[in-house]
Scaffold this active site. Structure first.
Site, PDB file in Angstrom:
ATOM      1  N   LYS A  74       0.810  -1.224   0.000  1.00  0.00           N
ATOM      2  CA  LYS A  74       0.000   0.000   0.000  1.00  0.00           C
ATOM      3  C   LYS A  74       0.847   1.280   0.000  1.00  0.00           C
ATOM      4  CE  LYS A  74      -4.152  -1.758   2.232  1.00  0.00           C
ATOM      5  NZ  LYS A  74      -5.137  -1.564   3.287  1.00  0.00           N
ATOM      6  N   ASP A 110     -10.114   2.879   2.017  1.00  0.00           N
ATOM      7  CA  ASP A 110     -10.299   2.292   3.359  1.00  0.00           C
ATOM      8  C   ASP A 110     -11.014   3.274   4.295  1.00  0.00           C
ATOM      9  OD1 ASP A 110      -9.219  -0.235   2.990  1.00  0.00           O
ATOM     10  OD2 ASP A 110      -7.192   0.392   3.511  1.00  0.00           O
TER      11      ASP A 110
HETATM   12  P1  NAP Z   1      -0.973  -2.647  10.972  1.00  0.00           P
HETATM   13  O1  NAP Z   1      -0.613  -1.668   9.918  1.00  0.00           O
HETATM   14  O2  NAP Z   1      -0.016  -3.731  11.328  1.00  0.00           O
HETATM   15  O3  NAP Z   1      -1.315  -1.807  12.327  1.00  0.00           O
HETATM   16  C1  NAP Z   1      -1.693  -2.440  13.521  1.00  0.00           C
HETATM   17  C2  NAP Z   1      -1.784  -1.401  14.649  1.00  0.00           C
HETATM   18  O4  NAP Z   1      -2.258  -2.066  15.826  1.00  0.00           O
HETATM   19  C3  NAP Z   1      -0.438  -0.772  15.022  1.00  0.00           C
HETATM   20  O5  NAP Z   1      -0.628   0.540  15.482  1.00  0.00           O
HETATM   21  C4  NAP Z   1       0.022  -1.680  16.178  1.00  0.00           C
HETATM   22  O6  NAP Z   1       0.890  -1.048  17.068  1.00  0.00           O
HETATM   23  C5  NAP Z   1      -1.303  -1.884  16.882  1.00  0.00           C
HETATM   24  N1  NAP Z   1      -1.268  -3.046  17.761  1.00  0.00           N
HETATM   25  C6  NAP Z   1      -1.015  -4.325  17.412  1.00  0.00           C
HETATM   26  N2  NAP Z   1      -1.064  -5.116  18.513  1.00  0.00           N
HETATM   27  C7  NAP Z   1      -1.341  -4.300  19.566  1.00  0.00           C
HETATM   28  C8  NAP Z   1      -1.513  -4.518  20.965  1.00  0.00           C
HETATM   29  N3  NAP Z   1      -1.408  -5.732  21.508  1.00  0.00           N
HETATM   30  N4  NAP Z   1      -1.789  -3.452  21.757  1.00  0.00           N
HETATM   31  C9  NAP Z   1      -1.903  -2.215  21.216  1.00  0.00           C
HETATM   32  N5  NAP Z   1      -1.741  -1.930  19.901  1.00  0.00           N
HETATM   33  C10 NAP Z   1      -1.468  -2.970  19.090  1.00  0.00           C
HETATM   34  O7  NAP Z   1      -2.338  -3.383  10.611  1.00  0.00           O
HETATM   35  P2  NAP Z   1      -3.575  -2.831   9.703  1.00  0.00           P
HETATM   36  O8  NAP Z   1      -3.349  -3.193   8.282  1.00  0.00           O
HETATM   37  O9  NAP Z   1      -3.843  -1.422  10.064  1.00  0.00           O
HETATM   38  O10 NAP Z   1      -4.750  -3.801  10.229  1.00  0.00           O
HETATM   39  C11 NAP Z   1      -5.229  -3.738  11.564  1.00  0.00           C
HETATM   40  C12 NAP Z   1      -6.441  -4.661  11.706  1.00  0.00           C
HETATM   41  O11 NAP Z   1      -7.490  -4.191  10.866  1.00  0.00           O
HETATM   42  C13 NAP Z   1      -6.192  -6.108  11.283  1.00  0.00           C
HETATM   43  O12 NAP Z   1      -6.900  -6.944  12.161  1.00  0.00           O
HETATM   44  C14 NAP Z   1      -6.790  -6.187   9.886  1.00  0.00           C
HETATM   45  O13 NAP Z   1      -7.263  -7.502   9.570  1.00  0.00           O
HETATM   46  C15 NAP Z   1      -7.968  -5.222  10.018  1.00  0.00           C
HETATM   47  N6  NAP Z   1      -8.375  -4.585   8.737  1.00  0.00           N
HETATM   48  C16 NAP Z   1      -9.686  -4.636   8.403  1.00  0.00           C
HETATM   49  C17 NAP Z   1     -10.121  -4.023   7.223  1.00  0.00           C
HETATM   50  C18 NAP Z   1     -11.582  -4.087   6.838  1.00  0.00           C
HETATM   51  O14 NAP Z   1     -11.906  -3.856   5.656  1.00  0.00           O
HETATM   52  N7  NAP Z   1     -12.478  -4.354   7.768  1.00  0.00           N
HETATM   53  C19 NAP Z   1      -9.194  -3.341   6.413  1.00  0.00           C
HETATM   54  C20 NAP Z   1      -7.855  -3.291   6.800  1.00  0.00           C
HETATM   55  C21 NAP Z   1      -7.448  -3.921   7.983  1.00  0.00           C
HETATM   56  P3  NAP Z   1       2.507  -1.258  17.069  1.00  0.00           P
HETATM   57  O15 NAP Z   1       3.040  -0.395  15.965  1.00  0.00           O
HETATM   58  O16 NAP Z   1       2.887  -0.788  18.432  1.00  0.00           O
HETATM   59  O17 NAP Z   1       2.754  -2.723  16.828  1.00  0.00           O
END
Ligand code: NAP
Length: 292
Positions: A74, A110
């Site tokens: 992305k 998104d």
């Molecule tokens: P990402 O870029 O890896 O970001 C994840 C975020 O969550 C980061 O800020 C990370 O913090 C934080 N995090 C992870 N574990 C944590 C914990 N135990 N405590 C506190 N903060 C935590 O992931 P993403 O692509 O944004 O996706 C995030 C979620 O959204 C996933 O579950 C994905 O499947 C879902 N999603 C859904 C859609 C939809 O269409 N519904 C679209 C996109 C994503 P750190 O930097 O500190 O690790």
């Protein structure tokens, strides 16, 4: 499988990422194309950061109509575009590309997809004090679009050691300067701050993977009693379809917004960009709810 409907005129769309084999997007788009009788097909391509430039160049030369990007592509896609929307530029990430007259134009659907699902759940972001848990790819798209669409305040909770910390600080500065939204950052591990802010907010959004399968018993909100009944609670996780956070929210009498709605609406917007037509939402929603 019968592919005899594919002709010399069929337009190609698809998904570039790695891994992609599990994606629901081919089912969503191909079903919508067939339902509307559109001569398009959607395929998945396993493309990593190291093969992205070559893949995009080849697909562009072959006349691809458009494509989606998922992890890990992305951010890298931004530098391969001819043009992009302000939201994609501010977010630093692109999830949808269309090819128009040999130019690649990038969008980020998104954030708009999430806000449409929130609206469908009965909540407008305009004027709302909003808490966002997480600062990754999805969270930053939601933050940018919420600020652009008039959220009054945005409190972004992240870990102080987050790999996204510097980028999020810069994004908060830009949004504070260029939009009417007041953006502040808080430590997600500061439980008393989290609890206090939940009590004062209109909308709470979980954009972390906490609560996702297989760890479905996890939740950043420790107790349903933290959640005031007037709060709208959204979780962008869609495996499971109803997370522990959403179950807490229902128990507390809050309005809820599950993650499959964001998946549906970000896809529907990409579909509109490529075809100029509306995705048949109700039929596609049924399919996502069965297979999601
Ligand atoms: P990402 O870029 O890896 O970001 C994840 C975020 O969550 C980061 O800020 C990370 O913090 C934080 N995090 C992870 N574990 C944590 C914990 N135990 N405590 C506190 N903060 C935590 O992931 P993403 O692509 O944004 O996706 C995030 C979620 O959204 C996933 O579950 C994905 O499947 C879902 N999603 C859904 C859609 C939809 O269409 N519904 C679209 C996109 C994503 P750190 O930097 O500190 O690790």
């Amino acid at each position: 499988m019968d592919a005899s409907w594919i002709t010399g005129h069929t337009q190609l769309t698809g998904l570039l990422g790695s891994p992609v084999a599990h994606s629901l997007s081919p089912r969503m788009h191909n079903t919508a194309y067939r339902l509307l009788g559109l001569d398009y097909v959607y395929l998945c391509f396993d493309v990593t950061e190291s093969t992205l430039t070559e893949a995009v160049r080849g697909l562009k030369a072959c006349g691809i109509r458009g494509f989606n990007l998922t992890m890990p592509n992305k951010n890298r896609m931004l530098e391969l575009l001819d043009e992009c929307t302000p939201a994609a530029r501010l977010t630093g990430a692109v999830n949808t590309v269309v090819q128009e007259n040999g130019k690649l134009i990038g969008y980020n659907t998104d954030g708009t997809g999430f806000l449409r699902s929130l609206q469908e759940a009965g909540t407008e972001i305009y004027g709302k004090r909003t808490m966002l848990l997480g600062a990754g790819g999805a969270a930053s798209s939601i933050a940018v679009q919420s600020a652009l669409d008039g959220a009054s305040e945005l409190i972004i909770f992240l870990r102080t050691g987050s790999r996204f910390f510097e980028r999020t600080k810069q994004l908060a500065d830009v949004l504070n300067r260029d939009t009417s939204c007041t953006v502040q950052l808080c430590d997600i591990e500061d439980i008393s701050c989290l609890r206090e802010q939940v009590g004062k907010s209109d909308v709470l959004i979980n954009a972390t993977p906490v609560g996702m399968e297989p760890e479905t018993d996890r939740c950043l909100i420790r107790d349903p009693a933290w959640l005031p009944p007037g709060l709208t609670v959204a979780d962008i996780i869609y495996h499971p379809q109803k997370t522990k956070l959403l179950k807490f929210a229902e128990k507390a009498g809050c309005r809820i917004c599950p993650g499959l709605g964001m998946l549906l609406h970000q896809g529907a917007e990409a579909f509109r960009i490529w075809t100029g037509q509306e995705m048949p939402l109700e039929q596609i929603r049924d399919i996502l709810w069965q297979h999601g």
